[in-house]
Design an enzyme around this catalytic site. Sequence first.
Site, PDB file in Angstrom:
ATOM      1  N   LYS A 105       0.832  -1.207   0.000  1.00  0.00           N
ATOM      2  CA  LYS A 105       0.000   0.000   0.000  1.00  0.00           C
ATOM      3  C   LYS A 105       0.864   1.253   0.000  1.00  0.00           C
ATOM      4  O   LYS A 105       1.885   1.319   0.701  1.00  0.00           O
ATOM      5  CB  LYS A 105      -0.913  -0.033   1.226  1.00  0.00           C
ATOM      6  CG  LYS A 105      -1.919   1.109   1.332  1.00  0.00           C
ATOM      7  CD  LYS A 105      -2.789   0.882   2.553  1.00  0.00           C
ATOM      8  CE  LYS A 105      -3.720   2.033   2.822  1.00  0.00           C
ATOM      9  NZ  LYS A 105      -4.557   1.797   4.026  1.00  0.00           N
ATOM     10  N   SER A 181      -8.951   2.747   3.765  1.00  0.00           N
ATOM     11  CA  SER A 181      -8.076   3.337   2.771  1.00  0.00           C
ATOM     12  C   SER A 181      -7.271   2.305   1.972  1.00  0.00           C
ATOM     13  O   SER A 181      -6.491   2.682   1.107  1.00  0.00           O
ATOM     14  CB  SER A 181      -7.113   4.297   3.471  1.00  0.00           C
ATOM     15  OG  SER A 181      -6.308   3.624   4.437  1.00  0.00           O
ATOM     16  N   SER A 205      -9.475   0.689   7.952  1.00  0.00           N
ATOM     17  CA  SER A 205      -8.983   0.646   6.570  1.00  0.00           C
ATOM     18  C   SER A 205      -8.602  -0.729   6.045  1.00  0.00           C
ATOM     19  O   SER A 205      -8.319  -0.872   4.861  1.00  0.00           O
ATOM     20  CB  SER A 205      -7.790   1.594   6.415  1.00  0.00           C
ATOM     21  OG  SER A 205      -8.197   2.919   6.616  1.00  0.00           O
TER      22      SER A 205
END
Length: 500
Positions: A105, A181, A205
């Site tokens: 990520k 996220s 997230s």
Amino acid sequence: MTRITRRALAAAPLALVAGHALAAPRPLPPSLAPASPWPDATETAARIRRGEITAAEVVETAIARCEALQPTLNFIVNSDFDRALAKAKAGPPAAPFAGVPFLVKDLVDYKGLPTRFGSQSARMAPPATEQAPNCDAFDRAGLIVLGKSATPEAGFLPSTEPLATGLTHNPWDLTRSTGGSSGGSAAAVAAGVVPAAHATDGGGSIRIPASHCGLFGLKPSRGRIDDWEGKGGITAFGVEHVLTRSVRDSAALLALTEDHKPDASFPPVGVVGGPSKKRLRVGVMMANGEGHSPTAEVMAANDHAAKLVASLGHRVDYVRLPYDGDQFIHDFLALWASSAKQLADRVAKATGRKPDDRLLEPFSLGLVDMAARAKPQELDQALRRLEANVLAYDTWFTAYQFDVVLSPVLSSDPPKLGEIGPLVPFDTLVARLIEYVGYTPIHNIAGAPAMSVPLYWTEAGLPIGTMFAARAGHERMLFELAYELEAANPWAQRVPPVHV
């Protein structure tokens, strides 16, 4: 879904469908459920070890899938294909996941790739020369990183729609959000591009995109993973782990990345390989504040999960929050705003000027303004209330004598793209977020583990996860329960309309 042979890997056909109607939206009996159309990370690594396929062939396939689906889903923001293929051809290390393709990520550093945080402010960031300890663990495990996955700016929003890189689309319905996220990682795993991908969780997230994309996602306890946030108190609310299709991949990767140092926060979990015979006491919760109600589909998903758990012999009782849920979410938002101000201060130091909308998104700037307008004592008061919430959460389990809390992950199924994006007027967006995200942040503040399990699909074919949470340090119990749920209500056979 066309099966991919060893010699036709890179030429595998794609199924790109704009709609999302599925033939069987309800769970299938285990005897009728087909096997997963894609091998998980554990099986992929086993096939490589057995010589049925080479690591280079696996990575070539994953690269081809990235290139084919990226224009449709927009899940990767920085590719590293040449280096990944070179690693695979050189021969991956003798490791549990040797040769398995993976994404990191874009909120954490990975050597050789820039970290841009989904933000225009970092568009000129140089490649990282260091990386987090758990990224070292990913490398030691033999995972081959294909690039960086998309994230909303600084991970602030629960939908992956950054202005810097554009919308990430949900493979179950291209008009819907993947959540955030960790939305880029979720889209890639759900569509079959990679079997597992890195994720972080500062307020939901990992669990939010897992719920919206039909994946398994466990948020570890604070301090469990040897990660970037360390072992601080409630202000260190972010943790790292992965998004997967199978429980065993998540369990194995946690065992490989958890902190084994002498000063670790918890004794190591080790590899959890299956369910336990112990029957649990499960508290079922629906409301997370006065006047806030989940949609009918979410209530149906929660009821389905509660009945499933009871049918497996666990004791189920209904419970209520032990604290003021409305006050909690406002206090959490104040802490979130404080984090945005810290980001703005770093951007100002790096650029030499006060951040404006050329550097940060409107929502981020709104959070910065919220933090600037707050009186100094207001954040202190919010932090004290949040500390009290941690104590209330921890004693909740002993007072009601239950092991696990079952609840929704979110108040709705995946929202339409744009509904909670960064261009929505700030006050309107905050009101929507308060309604939408209320179940997940407490576990970040309490430092407790929680997981989203994909047990339900709507009539329209959209996934809705169910959250199971425990006290800090009890990941083993959650994994054991997840294995049991996976066997009783399998999900790996479900394939989104947009997939490889």
